[in-house]
Design an enzyme around this catalytic site. Structure first.
Site, mmCIF file in Angstrom:
data_model
loop_
_atom_site.group_PDB
_atom_site.id
_atom_site.type_symbol
_atom_site.label_atom_id
_atom_site.label_comp_id
_atom_site.label_asym_id
_atom_site.label_seq_id
_atom_site.Cartn_x
_atom_site.Cartn_y
_atom_site.Cartn_z
ATOM 1 N N LYS A 185 0.830 -1.209 0.000
ATOM 2 C CA LYS A 185 0.000 0.000 0.000
ATOM 3 C C LYS A 185 0.872 1.271 0.000
ATOM 4 C CE LYS A 185 -3.908 -2.074 -0.417
ATOM 5 N NZ LYS A 185 -4.325 -3.133 0.402
HETATM 6 C C1 LIG Z 1 -5.554 -4.095 0.692
HETATM 7 C C2 LIG Z 1 -7.020 -3.859 0.734
HETATM 8 C C3 LIG Z 1 -7.800 -4.193 1.849
HETATM 9 C C4 LIG Z 1 -7.279 -5.018 2.986
HETATM 10 O O1 LIG Z 1 -6.217 -4.473 3.640
HETATM 11 P P1 LIG Z 1 -5.472 -5.321 4.776
HETATM 12 O O2 LIG Z 1 -4.718 -4.270 5.524
HETATM 13 O O3 LIG Z 1 -4.584 -6.294 4.064
HETATM 14 O O4 LIG Z 1 -6.508 -5.980 5.602
HETATM 15 C C5 LIG Z 1 -9.120 -3.814 1.864
HETATM 16 N N1 LIG Z 1 -9.683 -3.172 0.817
HETATM 17 C C6 LIG Z 1 -8.972 -2.874 -0.284
HETATM 18 C C7 LIG Z 1 -9.661 -2.147 -1.392
HETATM 19 C C8 LIG Z 1 -7.626 -3.212 -0.371
HETATM 20 O O5 LIG Z 1 -6.938 -2.951 -1.483
#
Ligand SMILES: *Cc1c(COP(=O)(O)O)cnc(C)c1O
Length: 382
Positions: A185
């Site tokens: 991210k």
């Molecule tokens: C990565 C992601 C999540 C989940 O994030 P985590 O921190 O891995 O639980 C949820 N929604 C979207 C749109 C994502 O890209």
């Protein structure tokens, strides 16, 4: 044969500052939730201009707790998009509610606001929009629908840092917003998440719920003795963040604007160079560039087979991805909720065409040009 450099799709932007900050926490021997987490929460809330930030173990946990604290449960419905990662709808199932999908706007790839009202029933309790790729949803329109129908607005902001809407950061505009600090991210703590809210009466139970419902202050208020005593005041979950993660998060927050500038620069190059290829379309760009966090750079291919195209790029040593396989096409969502192929035509149509190109702050401009050259070669070979 000449060996082409490998261009990864995504890489966390980590340097000595994170390594030192994490080492410091390890050396301190206070490694789970402590002062660093509180510091990270304060800095994150201050950055976004929101009253509360509650650190948790993932965005999935953030979405789950947001639903719990909003009182959403068995038999309820939550409106969301099928064009997202499974975590969005998965969290809705955790509380026993049903994810009700609404098709996307094929231009923005975000939930089609005009299709929300017809999907609202007496069981609808919340709307969970996703700012896909980092492009802000129309938060004013969503707020208006939520106010009219008395719904909670929980935005999945996993892609949306830093993304603005009308001059304010995403994270300060929903009732509750959920961020992800997963490895790929825009900022990362390896695994981690954050809930943000301006609502004091939601923030307090969230702080307690994320660590077993334990409220040390509650006992202190009652008795003023025994530091080992604690009270359990609410339902609990094991969703706390560690100081190791928070130390890393603080460093990543410091670099957030810089990584954003790098992404914006690469996007500009992609946008202007790819415009020369009529066989691909480039992503929608909002009038105000601040409204896009550019977590993903998603192009659409209008010639040939997308899977072959991704394979050709891989052969050129360029790693791409596809976001997203619409959730209603998965076996589980079909079996569990009765969705089927054809339910959300725009999500399906877009899915057949999309390719996410490499985009991360560790790229160089010449990497971006290599990707563009490779795309040009593949298109000319067709
Ligand atoms: C990565 C992601 C999540 C989940 O994030 P985590 O921190 O891995 O639980 C949820 N929604 C979207 C749109 C994502 O890209």
């Amino acid at each position: 044969m000449e060996q082409k450099p490998f261009i990864p799709f995504s890489r966390p932007w980590i340097d000595d500052t994170e390594i030192e900050a994490v080492s410091e926490v390890l050396a301190s021997k206070w490694i789970s939730t402590g002062a660093r987490v509180r510091e990270f929460e304060r800095a994150f809330a201050e950055y976004l201009g929101v009253r509360h930030a509650i650190a948790v173990s993932s965005c999935t946990a953030a979405l789950h707790l947001s639903l719990v604290v909003s009182g959403i449960g068995v038999g309820d419905e939550v409106i969301t998009t099928p064009y997202t990662f499974t975590a969005t709808a998965e969290a809705i199932r955790y509380v026993g509610a049903k994810p009700v999908f609404v098709d996307i706007d094929p231009e923005t790839l975000n939930i089609d606001i005009t299709k929300i009202a017809p999907a609202i029933t007496s069981r609808t309790k919340a709307i969970m929009p996703v700012h896909i790729a980092g492009l802000s949803c129309d938060m004013d329109a969503l707020r208006e629908i939520c106010q009219k129908h008395n719904l909670v607005l929980i935005d999945d902001a996993a892609h949306a840092i830093p993304a603005e809407y009308n001059g304010k950061y995403i994270g300060s505009l929903g009732d509750l917003s959920a961020f992800s600090f997963y490895a790929n991210k825009n900022m990362t703590t390896a695994e981690g998440g954050m809930i943000t809210t301006n609502n004091d009466s939601l923030a307090e139970p969230l702080r307690t719920m994320r660590l077993h419902g334990i409220d040390k202050d509650a006992w202190a208020r009652q008795s003023g003795r025994s530091i080992w005593r604690y009270e359990i005041t609410t339902e609990g979950y094991k969703y706390n963040m560690t100081d190791i993660q928070a130390a890393m998060g603080l460093c990543q927050l410091m670099k957030l604007n810089k990584q954003h500038e790098r992404r914006q620069n690469f996007v500009q190059i992609y946008q202007s160079e790819l415009a020369k290829f009529p066989q691909v379309s480039t992503p929608f760009v909002p009038d105000n560039p601040a409204e896009h966090a550019w977590h993903l750079y998603i192009i659409q291919l209008h010639t040939g087979n997308r899977d072959d195209f991704v394979e050709s790029l891989r052969e050129a040593n360029i790693e791409c991805s596809v976001h997203y396989i619409p959730l209603h096409l998965f076996e589980f969502y079909q079996k569990q909720y009765g969705y089927s192929v054809g339910d959300f035509p725009y999500a399906e149509e877009v899915f057949e065409r999309v390719i996410s190109l490499p985009l991360h702050p560790g790229l160089t401009e010449s990497d971006v040009h290599l990707v563009i050259d490779a795309i040009g070669k593949i298109l000319r070979l067709r």
